[in-house]
Design a protein around this motif. Structure first.
Motif, PDB file in Angstrom:
ATOM      1  N   SER A   1       0.824  -1.206   0.000  1.00 36.59           N
ATOM      2  CA  SER A   1       0.000   0.000   0.000  1.00 36.59           C
ATOM      3  C   SER A   1       0.864   1.263   0.000  1.00 36.59           C
ATOM      4  O   SER A   1       1.821   1.375   0.780  1.00 36.59           O
ATOM      5  CB  SER A   1      -0.923  -0.005   1.222  1.00 36.59           C
ATOM      6  N   LYS A   2       0.521   2.195  -0.868  1.00 37.65           N
ATOM      7  CA  LYS A   2       1.235   3.469  -0.904  1.00 37.65           C
ATOM      8  C   LYS A   2       1.060   4.240   0.397  1.00 37.65           C
ATOM      9  O   LYS A   2       1.941   5.009   0.798  1.00 37.65           O
ATOM     10  CB  LYS A   2       0.745   4.305  -2.086  1.00 37.65           C
ATOM     11  N   TYR A   3      -0.067   4.040   1.072  1.00 35.91           N
ATOM     12  CA  TYR A   3      -0.305   4.735   2.336  1.00 35.91           C
ATOM     13  C   TYR A   3       0.683   4.272   3.405  1.00 35.91           C
ATOM     14  O   TYR A   3       1.093   5.072   4.257  1.00 35.91           O
ATOM     15  CB  TYR A   3      -1.741   4.500   2.797  1.00 35.91           C
ATOM     16  N   GLN A   4       1.057   2.991   3.368  1.00 35.89           N
ATOM     17  CA  GLN A   4       2.056   2.507   4.310  1.00 35.89           C
ATOM     18  C   GLN A   4       3.403   3.168   4.061  1.00 35.89           C
ATOM     19  O   GLN A   4       4.105   3.554   5.005  1.00 35.89           O
ATOM     20  CB  GLN A   4       2.196   0.985   4.189  1.00 35.89           C
ATOM     21  N   ILE A   5       3.764   3.285   2.786  1.00 33.34           N
ATOM     22  CA  ILE A   5       5.045   3.919   2.441  1.00 33.34           C
ATOM     23  C   ILE A   5       5.016   5.400   2.804  1.00 33.34           C
ATOM     24  O   ILE A   5       5.978   5.936   3.375  1.00 33.34           O
ATOM     25  CB  ILE A   5       5.348   3.723   0.950  1.00 33.34           C
ATOM     26  N   TRP A   6       3.914   6.087   2.509  1.00 32.34           N
ATOM     27  CA  TRP A   6       3.806   7.511   2.836  1.00 32.34           C
ATOM     28  C   TRP A   6       3.854   7.729   4.348  1.00 32.34           C
ATOM     29  O   TRP A   6       4.485   8.667   4.835  1.00 32.34           O
ATOM     30  CB  TRP A   6       2.504   8.076   2.268  1.00 32.34           C
ATOM     31  N   THR A   7       3.211   6.843   5.087  1.00 28.75           N
ATOM     32  CA  THR A   7       3.235   6.964   6.541  1.00 28.75           C
ATOM     33  C   THR A   7       4.653   6.817   7.079  1.00 28.75           C
ATOM     34  O   THR A   7       5.080   7.583   7.957  1.00 28.75           O
ATOM     35  CB  THR A   7       2.322   5.896   7.181  1.00 28.75           C
ATOM     36  N   ALA A   8       5.377   5.826   6.549  1.00 30.64           N
ATOM     37  CA  ALA A   8       6.764   5.629   6.990  1.00 30.64           C
ATOM     38  C   ALA A   8       7.629   6.826   6.621  1.00 30.64           C
ATOM     39  O   ALA A   8       8.491   7.255   7.409  1.00 30.64           O
ATOM     40  CB  ALA A   8       7.327   4.356   6.357  1.00 30.64           C
ATOM     41  N   GLN A   9       7.421   7.405   5.434  1.00 31.85           N
ATOM     42  CA  GLN A   9       8.183   8.578   5.025  1.00 31.85           C
ATOM     43  C   GLN A   9       7.884   9.766   5.931  1.00 31.85           C
ATOM     44  O   GLN A   9       8.794  10.516   6.317  1.00 31.85           O
ATOM     45  CB  GLN A   9       7.866   8.920   3.577  1.00 31.85           C
ATOM     46  N   ASN A  10       6.609   9.963   6.278  1.00 32.74           N
ATOM     47  CA  ASN A  10       6.225  11.077   7.148  1.00 32.74           C
ATOM     48  C   ASN A  10       6.802  10.926   8.553  1.00 32.74           C
ATOM     49  O   ASN A  10       6.977  11.932   9.264  1.00 32.74           O
ATOM     50  CB  ASN A  10       4.702  11.185   7.228  1.00 32.74           C
ATOM     51  N   MET A  11       7.084   9.673   8.941  1.00 38.86           N
ATOM     52  CA  MET A  11       7.680   9.433  10.260  1.00 38.86           C
ATOM     53  C   MET A  11       9.192   9.508  10.227  1.00 38.86           C
ATOM     54  O   MET A  11       9.857   9.243  11.228  1.00 38.86           O
ATOM     55  CB  MET A  11       7.228   8.062  10.786  1.00 38.86           C
ATOM     56  N   GLY A  12       9.744   9.873   9.042  1.00 39.25           N
ATOM     57  CA  GLY A  12      11.182  10.080   8.926  1.00 39.25           C
ATOM     58  C   GLY A  12      11.984   8.849   8.565  1.00 39.25           C
ATOM     59  O   GLY A  12      13.209   8.844   8.711  1.00 39.25           O
TER      60      GLY A  12
END
Length: 262
Positions: free
Chosen positions: A155-166
């Motif tokens: 899921s792209k949302y999982q990747i975006w969430t991880a990116q937003n968490m640094g």
């Protein structure tokens, strides 16, 4: 009445229920072999086959052939897994790799890899290398394709969430992408492993002076049916043990998937 004896029998009954089809097949085999309607030289009884296995085990003949086959199968399988997973990740994560390799995989996947064996023999000889290389090639495809779709399915949302968490790209790969693709990778492993064993035995039947495939062909040509079936049973037992090992590993690596058969 104490229930303790009944409870102690439950694992045994569960095992019998799980493999009842195998037990029925073996019972039917023994009935046919002892019916007197078939030639025991072609269709030996399970007692004769078991005796041959025991004899060959004591002489280490069976172990020596099994060791050679497993070396070829495990080597080719391991290399196929490594390069297949790597190719699948690259195709899924990098568009240039996708455009470069995807048409090649799609066009060459239907080609029976065993048809290329004479070329491998010409290049690498009749020894281990030609057989390992062909097994590698055969295992490469299911591993690459399963890894590709498993990675693409993250899921792209999982990747975006991880990116937003640094999270760094490396952390995203190992903590998000790889776990999400894990079930697909293990599905590829269970597809590729029996293929590796089948191909290892077939190549030994074609050109080899050792291994279980050679033992099957030699025993058949020498009209030694118990010995031939002993080798076949050993192949089946090895395949079953390897598959159970993968199931055990999957339950511990992809533990969040829970129990899903196997």
């Amino acid at each position: 009445m104490s229930l303790r004896p009944i409870m102690s029998l439950r694992p045994i009954m569960s095992g019998l229920a799980r493999y009842y089809s195998v037990i029925l097949a073996l019972a039917l085999w023994e009935i046919i072999a002892r019916s007197g309607q078939v030639n025991p030289g072609i269709f030996p009884s399970l007692v004769a086959i078991s005796g041959q296995i025991w004899k060959m085990t004591l002489s280490l003949e069976l172990f020596n052939h099994l060791a050679v086959t497993l070396f070829r199968v495990v080597s080719g399988f391991g290399l196929g897994v490594f390069f297949g997973v790597l190719a699948g990740f690259l195709m899924a994560r990098f568009r240039a790799c996708h455009y470069l390799f995807e048409p090649l995989f799609s066009s060459s996947y239907p080609v029976p890899k065993i048809s290329l064996y004479p070329i491998f023999v010409f290049l690498f000889g009749l020894g281990h290398l030609s057989k390992i290389s062909l097994i590698l090639l055969e295992c490469l495809y299911p591993m690459a394709i399963n890894t590709y779709y498993g990675t693409r399915g993250v899921s792209k949302y999982q990747i975006w969430t991880a990116q937003n968490m640094g999270a760094t790209q490396g952390q995203i790969l190992w903590k998000v992408v790889v776990p999400a693709a894990g079930p697909y990778i293990f599905s590829g492993l269970r597809i590729a492993l029996p293929i590796a064993l089948i191909l290892g035995v077939i190549t030994e039947m074609i050109s080899s002076s050792d291994g279980l495939g050679h033992l099957i062909v030699y025993s058949s040509a020498s009209f030694m049916a118990p010995k031939m079936f002993a080798a076949i049973v050993t192949v089946a037992a090895a395949g079953f043990a390897l598959d159970r090992g993968l199931v055990w590993l999957r339950r511990r690596v992809v533990f969040w998937e829970g129990e899903r058969g196997g």
